[in-house]
Scaffold this motif. Structure first.
Motif, PDB file in Angstrom:
ATOM      1  N   SER A  85     -58.971 -20.260 -39.471  1.00  0.00           N
ATOM      2  CA  SER A  85     -59.906 -19.731 -40.458  1.00  0.00           C
ATOM      3  C   SER A  85     -60.672 -18.543 -39.882  1.00  0.00           C
ATOM      4  O   SER A  85     -60.737 -18.348 -38.657  1.00  0.00           O
ATOM      5  CB  SER A  85     -60.898 -20.816 -40.879  1.00  0.00           C
ATOM      6  N   ASP A  86     -61.261 -17.742 -40.748  1.00  0.00           N
ATOM      7  CA  ASP A  86     -62.061 -16.608 -40.305  1.00  0.00           C
ATOM      8  C   ASP A  86     -63.236 -17.074 -39.448  1.00  0.00           C
ATOM      9  O   ASP A  86     -63.593 -16.423 -38.459  1.00  0.00           O
ATOM     10  CB  ASP A  86     -62.589 -15.825 -41.511  1.00  0.00           C
ATOM     11  N   SER A  87     -63.848 -18.179 -39.817  1.00  0.00           N
ATOM     12  CA  SER A  87     -65.000 -18.675 -39.052  1.00  0.00           C
ATOM     13  C   SER A  87     -64.585 -19.136 -37.663  1.00  0.00           C
ATOM     14  O   SER A  87     -65.321 -18.933 -36.690  1.00  0.00           O
ATOM     15  CB  SER A  87     -65.702 -19.818 -39.803  1.00  0.00           C
ATOM     16  N   GLN A 115     -68.246  -8.856 -44.321  1.00  0.00           N
ATOM     17  CA  GLN A 115     -67.387  -9.945 -43.864  1.00  0.00           C
ATOM     18  C   GLN A 115     -68.071 -11.295 -44.058  1.00  0.00           C
ATOM     19  O   GLN A 115     -69.270 -11.434 -43.802  1.00  0.00           O
ATOM     20  CB  GLN A 115     -67.039  -9.750 -42.385  1.00  0.00           C
ATOM     21  N   ASP A 116     -67.332 -12.289 -44.504  1.00  0.00           N
ATOM     22  CA  ASP A 116     -67.902 -13.611 -44.752  1.00  0.00           C
ATOM     23  C   ASP A 116     -68.223 -14.359 -43.464  1.00  0.00           C
ATOM     24  O   ASP A 116     -69.118 -15.218 -43.451  1.00  0.00           O
ATOM     25  CB  ASP A 116     -66.937 -14.454 -45.592  1.00  0.00           C
ATOM     26  N   SER A 117     -67.505 -14.051 -42.376  1.00  0.00           N
ATOM     27  CA  SER A 117     -67.612 -14.861 -41.162  1.00  0.00           C
ATOM     28  C   SER A 117     -68.685 -14.363 -40.185  1.00  0.00           C
ATOM     29  O   SER A 117     -68.976 -15.028 -39.199  1.00  0.00           O
ATOM     30  CB  SER A 117     -66.256 -14.926 -40.447  1.00  0.00           C
ATOM     31  N   PHE A 118     -69.275 -13.197 -40.427  1.00  0.00           N
ATOM     32  CA  PHE A 118     -70.373 -12.716 -39.582  1.00  0.00           C
ATOM     33  C   PHE A 118     -71.190 -11.689 -40.358  1.00  0.00           C
ATOM     34  O   PHE A 118     -70.732 -11.142 -41.365  1.00  0.00           O
ATOM     35  CB  PHE A 118     -69.850 -12.107 -38.271  1.00  0.00           C
ATOM     36  N   ASP A 119     -72.408 -11.434 -39.878  1.00  0.00           N
ATOM     37  CA  ASP A 119     -73.317 -10.550 -40.602  1.00  0.00           C
ATOM     38  C   ASP A 119     -73.266  -9.107 -40.121  1.00  0.00           C
ATOM     39  O   ASP A 119     -73.217  -8.181 -40.926  1.00  0.00           O
ATOM     40  CB  ASP A 119     -74.756 -11.075 -40.494  1.00  0.00           C
ATOM     41  N   ASP A 120     -73.320  -8.910 -38.793  1.00  0.00           N
ATOM     42  CA  ASP A 120     -73.435  -7.570 -38.248  1.00  0.00           C
ATOM     43  C   ASP A 120     -72.414  -7.335 -37.141  1.00  0.00           C
ATOM     44  O   ASP A 120     -71.985  -8.273 -36.465  1.00  0.00           O
ATOM     45  CB  ASP A 120     -74.845  -7.339 -37.671  1.00  0.00           C
TER      46      ASP A 120
END
Length: 266
Positions: free
Chosen positions: A39-41, A84-89
């Motif tokens: 998964s992306d996470s 991106q859904d898996s991180f903010d910055d």
């Protein structure tokens, strides 16, 4: 360091394996078929953990001007990337090393070695490299390599993969493109490299940089290699001439973007 645990995947028969592979099929941004098992996470967690370890083990540059310059170019590139859904910055770190190299990891981590700045001699050339490396992340190339490695080497029996464990640490570092430092190389295929080139010059053009400078960059890279062992960045890449020919053709297809590139001072 905390260990990174992936979800348990148990394959009891060939039919279950086939079902899993079918469910894992995906497509890259250019429409190429991929097998993606993580998964992306999970990939973002792995990329972030790997990056933190690198910051502990390698010398981080404290040169304010160099850091500001690299960050300026990197920020211009990443502003063109969808949320991106898996991180903010995105995080950018400059490593003080003679390596002619750069990388981007899942989780929004970008590393640039100061040796690269001797070859990428202006902001457009640096943008060429960073666009290419960010494209590897956007196209899930690390995930694809890691998935391929699991299929080939472990029959998809993935149980509590720990980055700190010697076997899996090498595999995961290599899958993320850090094989030069960590003793194993799982090279991007030529198809992935070409894909990253195509996506990368589009990203740099969207950000307002001059894609024509990508040609000069690879000429500089060819000169830097001196006809002997190429820099780390080129160790698994297409030949200089092939890359230059392909980029020249792709540049002609680029749309006319209106974004003005920032004036990043080296």
């Amino acid at each position: 360091m905390k260990t990174l645990s992936f979800s348990r995947v148990t394959i009891a028969s060939a039919s279950i394996s086939a079902l899993l592979l079918l469910s894992a099929c995906s497509s890259s941004p250019t429409g190429r078929s991929q097998v993606i098992l993580f998964s992306d996470s999970e990939m973002a967690q792995l990329g972030s953990q790997s990056f933190e370890q690198m910051k502990q083990e390698e010398k981080v540059s404290t040169n304010a001007k160099t850091n500001a310059y690299v960050t300026c170019v990197a920020n211009a590139i990443t502003k063109q990337v969808p949320k991106q859904d898996s991180f903010d910055d995105w995080e950018v770190v400059v490593f003080d090393s003679e390596q002619v190299n750069a990388f981007a990891l899942p989780g929004g981590k970008i590393g640039v070695y100061t040796g690269l700045l001797n070859v990428a001699t202006n902001q457009d050339q640096l943008a060429t490299v960073l666009g290419h490396e960010v494209a590897h992340v956007l196209a899930n190339h690390g995930n694809e390599r890691m998935s391929r490695s699991q299929i080939t080497n472990t029959g998809l029996q993935i149980t509590d993969v720990a980055l700190a464990g010697s076997e899996y640490r090498s595999m995961t570092m290599g899958a993320l493109g850090l094989g030069v430092q960590y003793g194993i190389t799982l090279p991007y295929g030529r198809t992935q490299e070409t894909e990253a080139d195509i996506m990368g010059i589009d990203l740099m053009a969207k950000a307002g940089f001059n894609p024509q400078q990508s040609i000069q960059l690879w000429k500089n890279m060819a000169k830097a290699s001196g006809g002997s062992q190429p820099p780390e960045l080129l160790s698994t890449h297409p030949s200089h001439n092939t890359r230059i020919q392909d980029l020249t053709a792709e540049i002609q297809k680029l749309p006319k973007y209106s974004t003005q590139a920032p004036n990043c001072q080296a």
